[in-house]
Scaffold this active site. Structure first.
Site, short mmCIF file in Angstrom:
data_model
loop_
_atom_site.label_atom_id
_atom_site.label_comp_id
_atom_site.label_asym_id
_atom_site.label_seq_id
_atom_site.Cartn_x
_atom_site.Cartn_y
_atom_site.Cartn_z
CD GLU A 160 11.71 -18.17 -13.92
OE1 GLU A 160 11.19 -18.60 -14.73
OE2 GLU A 160 11.64 -16.83 -13.52
CG HIS A 192 19.55 -38.79 -24.51
ND1 HIS A 192 19.69 -40.17 -24.71
CD2 HIS A 192 19.66 -38.52 -23.19
CE1 HIS A 192 19.95 -40.66 -23.88
NE2 HIS A 192 20.09 -39.95 -22.81
CG ASN A 240 1.88 -0.88 3.51
OD1 ASN A 240 1.48 -2.04 3.12
ND2 ASN A 240 3.00 -0.20 2.92
N GLY A 241 0.56 -3.37 5.29
CA GLY A 241 1.03 -4.56 5.93
C GLY A 241 0.19 -5.49 6.48
CD1 TRP A 272 -1.09 -5.90 -2.22
CD2 TRP A 272 -1.49 -5.05 -4.20
NE1 TRP A 272 -0.64 -6.85 -3.23
CE2 TRP A 272 -0.69 -6.37 -4.49
CE3 TRP A 272 -1.48 -4.26 -5.55
CZ2 TRP A 272 -0.75 -6.86 -5.75
CZ3 TRP A 272 -1.55 -5.04 -6.74
CH2 TRP A 272 -0.95 -6.52 -6.86
NE ARG A 280 4.13 1.87 -2.30
CZ ARG A 280 5.04 1.44 -1.47
NH1 ARG A 280 6.16 2.08 -1.46
NH2 ARG A 280 4.64 0.69 -0.48
CE LYS A 328 4.21 -8.82 -13.70
NZ LYS A 328 5.38 -9.58 -13.65
CD GLU A 346 10.74 -13.29 -18.78
OE1 GLU A 346 9.59 -12.59 -19.13
OE2 GLU A 346 10.64 -14.00 -17.79
CB CYS A 359 -0.80 -0.08 1.37
SG CYS A 359 -1.90 -1.53 1.40
CE LYS A 382 12.16 -13.69 -15.03
NZ LYS A 382 11.19 -14.65 -15.08
C1 AGP Z 1 7.55 -14.18 -16.28
O1 AGP Z 1 8.59 -13.50 -16.29
C2 AGP Z 1 6.70 -13.92 -17.62
N1 AGP Z 1 6.44 -12.55 -17.28
C3 AGP Z 1 5.49 -14.62 -17.88
O2 AGP Z 1 6.21 -16.01 -18.16
C4 AGP Z 1 4.38 -15.21 -16.73
O3 AGP Z 1 5.14 -15.75 -15.65
C5 AGP Z 1 3.41 -15.87 -17.24
O4 AGP Z 1 2.77 -15.05 -18.24
C6 AGP Z 1 2.29 -15.95 -16.18
O5 AGP Z 1 1.79 -14.98 -15.59
P1 AGP Z 1 0.85 -15.22 -14.26
O6 AGP Z 1 1.78 -15.62 -13.21
O7 AGP Z 1 0.25 -13.67 -14.07
O8 AGP Z 1 -0.19 -16.03 -14.70
#
Ligand code: AGP
Length: 607
Positions: free
Chosen positions: A480, A503, A99-100, A73, A27, A602, A487, A2, A484
């Site tokens: 992962e 393989h 906040n918290g 939030w 935020r 996002k 992307e 928040c 990272k």
């Molecule tokens: C992760 O770095 C990406 N932005 C993307 O893979 C993301 O994790 C995926 O679209 C899922 O999003 P969500 O966790 O909001 O469902």
């Protein structure tokens, strides 16, 4: 998290409070409100954007030169007008923003209700206003101090009262709080950007401190009341840097927020003995004992979190557990039954594929548990049970702190389910609890070694392809790390189980090709080293993520990113951090828009 604002001085407080809240919009929030005192405290608050609050104020402005404000939030209670802050006690003479998390709010609420108190919201925050009013005996500072002594949790709280109209009293217990020092006026905020355009001189309030704010300035004390001498901090950031806490990008800020995120996601949910408390999970031990399997579904980074969960549940619960891409599962007509639990993981709670896959569960009589970072998200509304991560708004498209919180969620769920199924004994429960409670410190240590990731980034920044390998949990982390890197740096990357390299993909390993190996799973260390040797024999360049105590790895790796020694089961939480930093620094060196990578969103709310 928040946003909090406070003002006391000679100007009208309302516009200053709203202006400050707007500067905290980045935020993330879902409602907003202000309270202003001109002898009588009045409150205006509204669900949704600050524009909704402004529309109310245009019709009915609040008059007064002292006030507090808040952008919420949601953590307890959906985003509504009633749940928005500020909150007042029934007399209206004591008003609070917060906040918290107040962990023991339900017990406090029950106690107050038993004494006749009536509440106007579902929030934990409202109990603070009631407590301050009840404890007030002519001294606002003392009443706040008594209130804090009754509350458990991580928070910042700010109080004004008609009884003492010249002061704002605030407390910090983990959630941030700063004091802006003006000429004949003083500001209070949860973050510097809110008032940086009004002053560059701040008092940074530390944990377990109280601050008494008047137009003349601020007095800092410990929670116990001992005076604190706090030097003024002069901030020379520009506004954009201030929003990022001085970091160049939200992604780096969010990577560095991970220790706090872990602490907050654990807050009130895990005892030292490994007992787990999950406030929004309704299923009982009988249901858990009757389970024959677990399905996990998600996309992207959330899917990679599910890969970790799959391994943890298999090991700890000895239950068949399958993680499936949601975009695959939704069309796979899976055989899911009432004795299988579906866990859907989504930071946003709005990913179309994950929502569709999650809805398969009720069609098969299966319960669906959502792990999500957004209170009131669509996924949370579909779910029978919810684990809310407390990562706060994640601004960068590349998910980091939300991912770590998803891991914490699954460790806690494994302890909770394992206790009910008898597969988690007290030794394991205590060991995991101990490791998780120490994890924020371990991550801080990893973050202090950021230079190791920079060194690796400088070595691979011009590579055409980078490969990530590992076994078991290390493979999940490799996945992962690869995503990272791809992307945000646009450098092609691929991850696979270490045993799979020979393989086929080994055909691509030639002189100097970088291969990142994650080496935290000691039971398969030698097997993974076999893959490392295959790479070395073809001239590949080995980069490793390894424990401080690994004395073998230097024989093979040109560069090593170290993590503190810890339980292999918990190592993923720490091992992913060097890979997050590596991706960030490669992207930085390549000069890309790190927070908003090309082609990505996002939250992917379409198929
Ligand atoms: C992760 O770095 C990406 N932005 C993307 O893979 C993301 O994790 C995926 O679209 C899922 O999003 P969500 O966790 O909001 O469902």
């Amino acid at each position: 998290m928040c946003g909090i604002m406070g003002y006391v001085g000679s100007q009208q407080a309302g516009p200053i409070l709203v202006d400050g809240l707007k500067r905290l919009e980045y935020r993330g929030y879902d409602s907003a409100g202000i309270a202003v005192n001109n002898g009588t405290i009045r409150v205006q608050k509204a669900e949704g954007k600050i524009a909704n609050l402004q529309a109310l104020l245009e019709k009915d402005a609040l008059d007064g030169c002292i006030g507090i404000g808040h952008t919420r939030w949601a953590t307890h209670g959906a985003p509504t007008d009633a749940n928005a802050h500020p909150h007042a006690d029934p007399s209206g003479e004591f008003v609070v923003v917060h906040n918290g998390i107040i962990e023991n709010f339900q017990a406090i609420r029950d106690e107050l209700a038993a004494a006749g108190a009536e509440f106007s919201s579902e929030t934990d925050s409202e109990v603070l206003a009631h407590l301050v009013a009840r404890e007030y005996d002519g001294d606002l500072v003392a009443a706040v101090r008594k209130t804090v002594a009754l509350c458990e949790g991580a928070y910042a709280m700010v109080v004004i009262s008609q009884r003492e109209p010249e002061k704002i009293v605030a407390v910090r217990k983990i959630s941030p709080l700063v004091i802006g020092l003006g000429e004949g006026e003083t500001y209070l905020a949860s973050d510097i950007p809110a008032v940086l355009h009004r002053t560059r001189d701040f008092l940074i309030i530390e944990d377990d401190e109280m601050v008494i704010v008047t137009a003349e300035g601020a007095r800092v004390e410990t929670i116990e009341g001992d005076p604190v001498v706090r030097e003024v901090t002069h901030i020379d950031w520009d506004a954009e840097q201030a929003e990022k806490g001085g970091y160049d990008h939200f992604m780096l800020k969010e990577i560095h927020e991970q220790p706090t995120v872990i602490a907050e996601t654990l807050q009130g949910r895990l005892d030292e003995d490994g007992t787990v408390w999950l406030e929004d999970v309704e299923f009982d031990d009988e249901y858990i004992a009757d389970l024959t399997g677990v399905w996990i579904t998600a996309c992207g980074t959330a899917y990679h979190a599910g890969l970790i969960g799959q391994e943890i549940f298999r090991r700890v619960l000895r239950l068949p557990t399958n993680v499936e891409y949601a975009h695959e599962l939704r069309y796979a007509d899976p055989i899911i039954g009432p004795r299988e639990l579906m866990i859907a993981i989504s930071q946003s709670g709005e990913t179309a594929d994950t929502l569709a896959a999650a809805r398969i569960a009720p069609d098969h009589g299966s319960r669906m548990l959502a792990i999500t970072n957004v209170v009131g998200s669509t996924l949370s509304r579909y779910a029978d049970d919810i684990f809310y991560t407390r990562a706060g708004p994640e601004i960068s498209v590349a998910s980091t702190k939300a991912y770590i919180a998803m891991l914490i969620a699954q460790y806690l769920l494994a302890l909770r389910l394992g206790a009910a199924r008898g597969t988690v004994d007290s030794e394991l429960a205590q060991r995991v609890a101990h490791g998780l409670h120490r994890m924020p410190g371990a991550i801080e240590e990893v973050l202090s070694r950021e230079h190791e990731a920079v060194a690796v980034a400088e070595r691979i920044v011009d590579a055409d392809d980078v490969y990530f390998i590992g076994r078991g949990l290390d493979y999940a982390i490799a996945m992962e790390g690869s995503l990272k890197l791809k992307e945000i740096s646009y450098l092609h990357s691929e991850a696979m189980p270490a045993g799979e390299l020979k393989h086929g993909t080994l055909a691509l390993i030639t002189d100097g090709v970088p291969v990142v190996v994650v080496l935290t799973q000691r039971a398969v260390y030698d097997k993974t080293i076999s893959a490392v040797q295959e790479v070395k024999a073809r001239g590949g360049m080995i980069i490793a993520v390894a424990y401080d105590t690994d004395t073998e790895i230097e024989k093979y790796a040109e560069l090593v990113m170290r993590i503190p020694d810890m339980d292999d089961l918990l190592a993923p939480v720490a091992a992913v951090v060097p890979l997050q930093l590596l991706a960030y620094h490669v992207a930085r060196l390549r000069g890309h828009d790190i927070d908003q990578p090309r082609n990505l969103a996002k939250s992917v709310t379409v198929e």
